[in-house]
Design an enzyme around this catalytic site. Sequence first.
Site, mmCIF file in Angstrom:
data_model
loop_
_atom_site.group_PDB
_atom_site.id
_atom_site.type_symbol
_atom_site.label_atom_id
_atom_site.label_comp_id
_atom_site.label_asym_id
_atom_site.label_seq_id
_atom_site.Cartn_x
_atom_site.Cartn_y
_atom_site.Cartn_z
ATOM 1 N N HIS A 19 57.915 69.350 107.305
ATOM 2 C CA HIS A 19 59.292 69.368 107.654
ATOM 3 C C HIS A 19 59.665 68.172 108.224
ATOM 4 C CE1 HIS A 19 63.270 71.062 108.878
ATOM 5 N NE2 HIS A 19 63.161 70.489 109.988
ATOM 6 N N GLU A 20 58.896 67.568 109.169
ATOM 7 C CA GLU A 20 59.227 66.109 109.781
ATOM 8 C C GLU A 20 59.047 65.077 109.037
ATOM 9 O OE1 GLU A 20 60.792 66.410 112.859
ATOM 10 O OE2 GLU A 20 60.448 68.517 112.946
ATOM 11 N N GLU A 68 68.465 69.821 107.917
ATOM 12 C CA GLU A 68 67.337 70.685 107.968
ATOM 13 C C GLU A 68 67.125 71.335 106.786
ATOM 14 O OE1 GLU A 68 65.795 71.738 111.292
ATOM 15 O OE2 GLU A 68 66.280 69.777 111.148
ATOM 16 N N HIS A 114 61.969 64.629 107.038
ATOM 17 C CA HIS A 114 63.137 64.000 107.791
ATOM 18 C C HIS A 114 62.874 62.391 107.691
ATOM 19 C CE1 HIS A 114 65.405 67.127 109.792
ATOM 20 N NE2 HIS A 114 64.363 67.615 110.360
#
Length: 486
Positions: free
Chosen positions: A134-135, A191, A138
């Site tokens: 997930h990071e 997100e 980003h």
Amino acid sequence: MKQRTARKGFRVALAIVVAILFSGLAGCMTNPTTGERRFNLMSMNQEIQMGQEADGQISETMGLYPDEALQSYVSDIGVAMGSGSEWPDLPWTFRVIDDETVNAFALPGGYIYVTRGILAHFNSEAQLAGVLGHEIGHVTARHASTRISKMQMTQLGVGLAMVLEPELQKVAPLAGAGMQLLFLSFSRADENESDELGVRYMADMGYNPEALIDVMETLLRVSKAGGGGRLPEWQATHPHPENRQENIRGHIRDLGPRQYKPDGRDDYLRRIDGMVYGADPRQGYSRDGVFYHPVLRFSLHFPTDWTVINQKQAVIAVSGKRDASVQLSISSESSIDAAAGNLYSMQQVSGAGVTRTRINGLPAGIGSFSAQTQQGQIDGSVAFIEYDKRIYQLIGYSGANNWAGHRETVNASLRSFAALTDRRAIDVVPMRLDVIRVERSASLRQIYQTYYRGSTAPVAVEQIALINQLEPESRVSAGTRVKMVR
């Protein structure tokens, strides 16, 4: 000299404004990760430079968890995932921050951090991989630089203030640009996109993306329960989109049928067994208005209604109305006179210097100062104290209009610095995770009661349930490993 410096500052600021405005004409670029054109003023090389500069500041300010094996474990998983992304050549860097806060952060250029607090809430390597993926999303979607670019266009005044007054950042150990990046909040659209990318990166590494759903549900529970620490909680920087879990399931369905490797539960729990849990009192703690540092062996009184923020390099107390502050840090100088000279030699700072004295038996220099800022004048007091071969710098200040109401309280705090000799305050130990194997099937509450029989439990059963992603009445099968706290 002051006039020339000010003029130079204005010329630099004007050049920055012009550069930003003109770069906006060509600020839309296509991201190979998403295939979309977005407004972004930064090149990837600039993002890497920003991440590199912030990384040193964050590592030094927040501190890394002192477990090389755990650091390598997290880094190996993250680097492998990042290398398989659309940006394989970034200097992918993954670090475990020594903080009890439950969160993870991504900086531009491939710098990603997870706290030991969030690691305590994972139950498997697959769940760790889910948050790392997930990071990474980003970073590859360039969410941080996109948001910074938009802020540059809408908050030029803030940028000008930082350019015109760089010296004022040296007056006290306030958070620098690197730390401010940790407080950058993503949008719900960001997100959702990072969830989609995280699912893809997990699957490409052989992890079942269903683990990401379990993590997001747990993090939502953690956010509702509240917490502490020096960093914002997950929900503060990662707003929870509507239908998040269902959206993730949709991304998983889009991948089609796949075979995944085991989730690595037992190996993961073995690696975090014994990890510090909660706040580590050895790094400093507050009790009844007194701040104690067992390792450096000093104590300092703060006003009881002030908020105390304990960082690796500084302890900061802020008044209830947030109009005054007392800050303690260790000077890089080796003498009181040299440390005081650093402060009073700044162009915006005025004062008569320090008077030599003793504070609770320790050599010290105390004085007052005024400083000109973009928001107006601040007045304050300062104390430099020599103790255990270090020079401690204590600064208290507020706006000039409010200083009279805070001066006595601040000066009392500065003069309360003392050597710590009480063994009860020194010999403190942190709580740690204890991974146990359940011998017979029972509810988590029953396991909890048996484990702490004859002793006082350091945490409630609800907290044990949270870190195990269970409920207190959940049935746990024999042979299952669960996390307790000792």
